[in-house]
Design a protein around this motif. Structure first.
Motif, PDB file in Angstrom:
ATOM      1  N   VAL A 118      -8.992  91.234  56.709  1.00  0.00           N
ATOM      2  CA  VAL A 118      -7.922  91.556  55.759  1.00  0.00           C
ATOM      3  C   VAL A 118      -8.501  91.819  54.372  1.00  0.00           C
ATOM      4  CG1 VAL A 118      -5.913  90.626  54.544  1.00  0.00           C
ATOM      5  CG2 VAL A 118      -6.109  90.345  57.019  1.00  0.00           C
ATOM      6  N   GLU A 119      -9.452  90.995  53.944  1.00  0.00           N
ATOM      7  CA  GLU A 119     -10.077  91.183  52.636  1.00  0.00           C
ATOM      8  C   GLU A 119     -10.848  92.498  52.578  1.00  0.00           C
ATOM      9  OE1 GLU A 119     -12.467  87.797  51.801  1.00  0.00           O
ATOM     10  OE2 GLU A 119     -10.767  86.405  51.746  1.00  0.00           O
ATOM     11  N   SER A 120     -11.430  92.914  53.693  1.00  0.00           N
ATOM     12  CA  SER A 120     -12.211  94.152  53.712  1.00  0.00           C
ATOM     13  C   SER A 120     -11.342  95.408  53.648  1.00  0.00           C
ATOM     14  CB  SER A 120     -13.078  94.206  54.971  1.00  0.00           C
ATOM     15  OG  SER A 120     -12.283  94.429  56.134  1.00  0.00           O
ATOM     16  N   THR A 121     -10.041  95.261  53.908  1.00  0.00           N
ATOM     17  CA  THR A 121      -9.154  96.436  53.914  1.00  0.00           C
ATOM     18  C   THR A 121      -8.937  97.028  52.528  1.00  0.00           C
ATOM     19  OG1 THR A 121      -7.175  95.018  53.772  1.00  0.00           O
ATOM     20  CG2 THR A 121      -7.920  95.660  55.974  1.00  0.00           C
ATOM     21  N   SER A 122      -9.337  96.293  51.486  1.00  0.00           N
ATOM     22  CA  SER A 122      -9.190  96.832  50.132  1.00  0.00           C
ATOM     23  C   SER A 122     -10.282  97.843  49.799  1.00  0.00           C
ATOM     24  CB  SER A 122      -9.207  95.694  49.104  1.00  0.00           C
ATOM     25  OG  SER A 122     -10.419  94.961  49.189  1.00  0.00           O
ATOM     26  N   ALA A 123     -11.331  97.890  50.606  1.00  0.00           N
ATOM     27  CA  ALA A 123     -12.416  98.852  50.390  1.00  0.00           C
ATOM     28  C   ALA A 123     -11.970 100.255  50.793  1.00  0.00           C
ATOM     29  CB  ALA A 123     -13.647  98.443  51.188  1.00  0.00           C
ATOM     30  N   LEU A 124     -12.434 101.248  50.055  1.00  0.00           N
ATOM     31  CA  LEU A 124     -12.011 102.629  50.308  1.00  0.00           C
ATOM     32  C   LEU A 124     -12.448 103.136  51.676  1.00  0.00           C
ATOM     33  CD1 LEU A 124     -12.689 104.277  46.827  1.00  0.00           C
ATOM     34  CD2 LEU A 124     -10.471 103.688  47.827  1.00  0.00           C
ATOM     35  N   ASP A 125     -13.566 102.610  52.194  1.00  0.00           N
ATOM     36  CA  ASP A 125     -14.056 103.077  53.490  1.00  0.00           C
ATOM     37  C   ASP A 125     -13.475 102.294  54.662  1.00  0.00           C
ATOM     38  OD1 ASP A 125     -15.307 100.722  52.896  1.00  0.00           O
ATOM     39  OD2 ASP A 125     -17.298 101.343  53.577  1.00  0.00           O
ATOM     40  N   GLN A 142      -0.684  95.093  57.645  1.00  0.00           N
ATOM     41  CA  GLN A 142       0.245  93.969  57.546  1.00  0.00           C
ATOM     42  C   GLN A 142       0.305  93.172  58.844  1.00  0.00           C
ATOM     43  OE1 GLN A 142       1.655  93.048  54.666  1.00  0.00           O
ATOM     44  NE2 GLN A 142       2.312  91.213  55.783  1.00  0.00           N
ATOM     45  N   ASN A 143       0.171  93.858  59.968  1.00  0.00           N
ATOM     46  CA  ASN A 143       0.154  93.155  61.255  1.00  0.00           C
ATOM     47  C   ASN A 143      -1.047  92.221  61.352  1.00  0.00           C
ATOM     48  OD1 ASN A 143       2.496  94.335  62.216  1.00  0.00           O
ATOM     49  ND2 ASN A 143       1.439  96.022  63.212  1.00  0.00           N
ATOM     50  N   LEU A 144      -2.191  92.665  60.840  1.00  0.00           N
ATOM     51  CA  LEU A 144      -3.364  91.794  60.805  1.00  0.00           C
ATOM     52  C   LEU A 144      -3.096  90.556  59.957  1.00  0.00           C
ATOM     53  CD1 LEU A 144      -6.508  94.113  60.429  1.00  0.00           C
ATOM     54  CD2 LEU A 144      -5.833  92.750  62.409  1.00  0.00           C
ATOM     55  N   VAL A 145      -2.436  90.773  58.810  1.00  0.00           N
ATOM     56  CA  VAL A 145      -2.085  89.644  57.932  1.00  0.00           C
ATOM     57  C   VAL A 145      -1.158  88.678  58.651  1.00  0.00           C
ATOM     58  CG1 VAL A 145      -0.909  88.988  55.788  1.00  0.00           C
ATOM     59  CG2 VAL A 145      -2.417  90.980  55.813  1.00  0.00           C
ATOM     60  N   ASP A 146      -0.165  89.218  59.349  1.00  0.00           N
ATOM     61  CA  ASP A 146       0.800  88.371  60.059  1.00  0.00           C
ATOM     62  C   ASP A 146       0.121  87.552  61.155  1.00  0.00           C
ATOM     63  OD1 ASP A 146       2.820  89.333  58.467  1.00  0.00           O
ATOM     64  OD2 ASP A 146       3.495  90.843  59.901  1.00  0.00           O
TER      65      ASP A 146
END
Length: 250
Positions: free
Chosen positions: A41-48, A215-219
């Protein structure tokens, strides 16, 4: 009449194995999955990251392609006629040759790949919850008056596990709903390729699905985190619901 000794020994071995598997899930798997998914989830903020919203425009192909078998359709005559093959099999109605609008719009392969990952996570979560539920059910004491506080805790834990499974099933089913919704937009795009809003609608739909995938990953991560917390706090009462410890549920 009592249970045969051999059957009793096999049942005891079964219960022991169920307990071992469940406790491994509670103390090893649930915490590990919480940490693993938190990192994703934290890595999803990266552009790649494949889950980043910037991936949406490039992943959507809103072009309408000609029928994949247009040449063979012309040779075989009108598409509305269903012909039997040499072995007597009637072609499927889903075949492009029988379609009213045989043009093709490709699915979003990028989102489909992310959904495969989500589906795998949902299947794992449901399976883990099933194994822990079985263990909790097998540790429940016989029904009798008095000292039922531990049993109430077990019942609450079972309810939480069931809710976690239902969350997994609902997230899993969202994949089907995505394809149905997208198919409706694509059918409109094939029928009315000159209307720009259908193209924009498809792009917006895919962008929303990319957001939902994250969001599903977060859930799912949150379900693991909550179940880890509840199970660890109440493990004593789950193991021995009729003990002397009167600690509260939360």
């Amino acid at each position: 009449m009592s249970m045969p000794k051999q059957a009793s020994e096999k049942l005891d071995a079964f219960r022991s194995n169920v307990a071992s598997v469940a406790e491994d899930i509670i103390f090893c798997v649930f915490p590990a999955k919480t940490i693993e998914l938190s990192a994703v989830v934290e890595s999803t903020s990266a552009l790649d990251s494949p889950y980043h919203i910037s991936q949406a425009p490039a992943s959507t192909d809103a072009r309408v392609y000609p029928p994949p078998s247009v040449t063979s359709d012309l040779n075989n005559g009108p598409a509305s006629k269903r012909k039997r093959t040499d072995d007597g099999v009637v072609p499927s109605l889903n075949d492009a040759t029988n379609a009213r609008y045989p043009e093709l719009v490709h699915t979003n392969k990028h989102i489909q790949k992310l959904q495969e990952t989500i589906k795998g996570e949902c299947s794992q979560l449901a399976d883990f919850c099933d194994k822990v539920k079985l263990w909790v059910n097998l540790t429940m004491p016989k029904i009798e008056d008095g000292d039922n506080f531990g049993v109430q805790i077990q019942e609450e834990v079972l309810s939480e596990l069931l809710r976690s499974q239902e969350s997994a099933y609902n997230i899993r089913d969202s994949v089907r709903q995505h394809h149905l919704a997208r198919a409706k937009i694509c059918s409109k795009l094939i029928k009315y390729p000159n209307i720009e809003d259908y193209t924009l609608s498809l792009k917006e739909h895919d962008e929303k699905q990319l957001f939902f995938a994250r969001q599903n990953l977060v859930d799912i991560r949150n379900v693991y985190a909550v179940m880890t917390d509840i199970l660890h706090k109440n493990i004593t009462k789950i193991r021995a619901p009729r003990g002397n410890n009167r600690a509260g549920l939360y």
